[in-house]
Design a protein around this motif. Structure first.
Motif, short mmCIF file in Angstrom:
data_model
loop_
_atom_site.label_atom_id
_atom_site.label_comp_id
_atom_site.label_asym_id
_atom_site.label_seq_id
_atom_site.Cartn_x
_atom_site.Cartn_y
_atom_site.Cartn_z
N LEU A 1 0.85 -1.20 0.00
CA LEU A 1 0.00 0.00 0.00
C LEU A 1 0.88 1.24 0.00
O LEU A 1 1.76 1.40 0.84
N PHE A 2 0.64 2.10 -1.00
CA PHE A 2 1.32 3.39 -1.09
C PHE A 2 0.24 4.48 -1.11
O PHE A 2 -0.74 4.37 -1.85
N LYS A 3 0.41 5.52 -0.27
CA LYS A 3 -0.60 6.59 -0.21
C LYS A 3 0.00 7.90 -0.75
O LYS A 3 1.14 8.22 -0.46
N GLU A 4 -0.83 8.61 -1.51
CA GLU A 4 -0.42 9.91 -2.05
C GLU A 4 -1.65 10.81 -2.09
O GLU A 4 -2.62 10.54 -2.80
N LYS A 5 -1.64 11.89 -1.26
CA LYS A 5 -2.75 12.86 -1.21
C LYS A 5 -4.12 12.16 -1.10
O LYS A 5 -5.02 12.39 -1.90
N ASN A 6 -4.24 11.30 -0.11
CA ASN A 6 -5.49 10.57 0.18
C ASN A 6 -5.82 9.45 -0.80
O ASN A 6 -6.71 8.65 -0.53
N SER A 7 -5.16 9.40 -1.96
CA SER A 7 -5.37 8.26 -2.87
C SER A 7 -4.57 7.07 -2.34
O SER A 7 -3.45 7.24 -1.84
#
Length: 203
Positions: free
Chosen positions: A18-24
């Motif tokens: 799991l990678f998160k970027e700006k809530n995505s």
């Protein structure tokens, strides 16, 4: 040029990354595959696993001599998802692999540059979490002969430590053998020069 008869692939499916970027949220997965027909069922199962996701982007590469590959953006802007995922397959120099990144939109647009970076990072983390192994490129031959010649055939197989995949021992015998690519000419020439023994390449 150095002769190469090995390739890199993954030993088994990767853990979920799991990678998160700006809530995505970007969920990464890697799967070992042998043919294109395996791709759709895997994507379908990920759609069921993540019913709220909006994009199931992927890339795959199959083969060692003849390469088959595809990159799919699944609705993301052109070349912002599939291509960076495929770039990581090339960067890690692996084949016979399907790499999928599932995106759950978090409400903030990332822009094309942000998407490229997020998909690339997700793919990279997924491959880093995978067990990458080296395998030999193997060639299969069929050796055909009459039963009376079985001893001389078996002697070669034993001397050269050649693996038997299948055998049919009757009046006329057939043995399917497998050998590393670097040994193929030697093995072919040995059997091809023997009286009453045929060898042919199996595709």
């Amino acid at each position: 040029m150095e002769f190469k008869d090995t390739y890199k692939t993954i030993a088994f499916s990767s853990p979920e990354i799991l990678f998160k970027e700006k809530n995505s949220k970007f969920f990464g997965y890697a799967f070992p595959i042998q043919s294109e027909i395996e791709v759709k069922p895997i994507i379908d199962s990920l759609r069921k696993q993540h019913p709220h996701a909006c994009h199931y982007c992927y890339a795959y590469q199959i083969g060692t001599e003849t390469i088959i590959y595809r990159a799919n953006d699944d609705g993301e802007p052109s070349n912002s998802a599939g291509t960076p995922i495929y770039g990581q397959i090339q960067s890690f120099a692996v084949t016979n692999i399907l790499l999928v990144v599932v995106r759950i939109f978090g409400g903030i647009k990332l822009g094309v540059g942000g998407l490229i970076s997020a998909y690339k990072t997700s793919a990279q983390l997924t491959l880093e979490a995978s067990e990458i192994i080296e395998k030999t490129i193997d060639i299969h031959y069929l050796v055909s002969f009459d039963y009376k010649n079985i001893n001389k055939v078996m002697r070669v197989l034993k001397e050269k430590n050649i693996e038997i995949i299948n055998q049919k021992m009757e009046m006329s015998c057939e043995i399917e053998i497998v050998t590393r690519k670097k040994n193929t000419k030697m093995i072919f020439d040995i059997f091809n020069s023997m009286f009453e023994i045929e060898i042919k390449l199996l595709q």
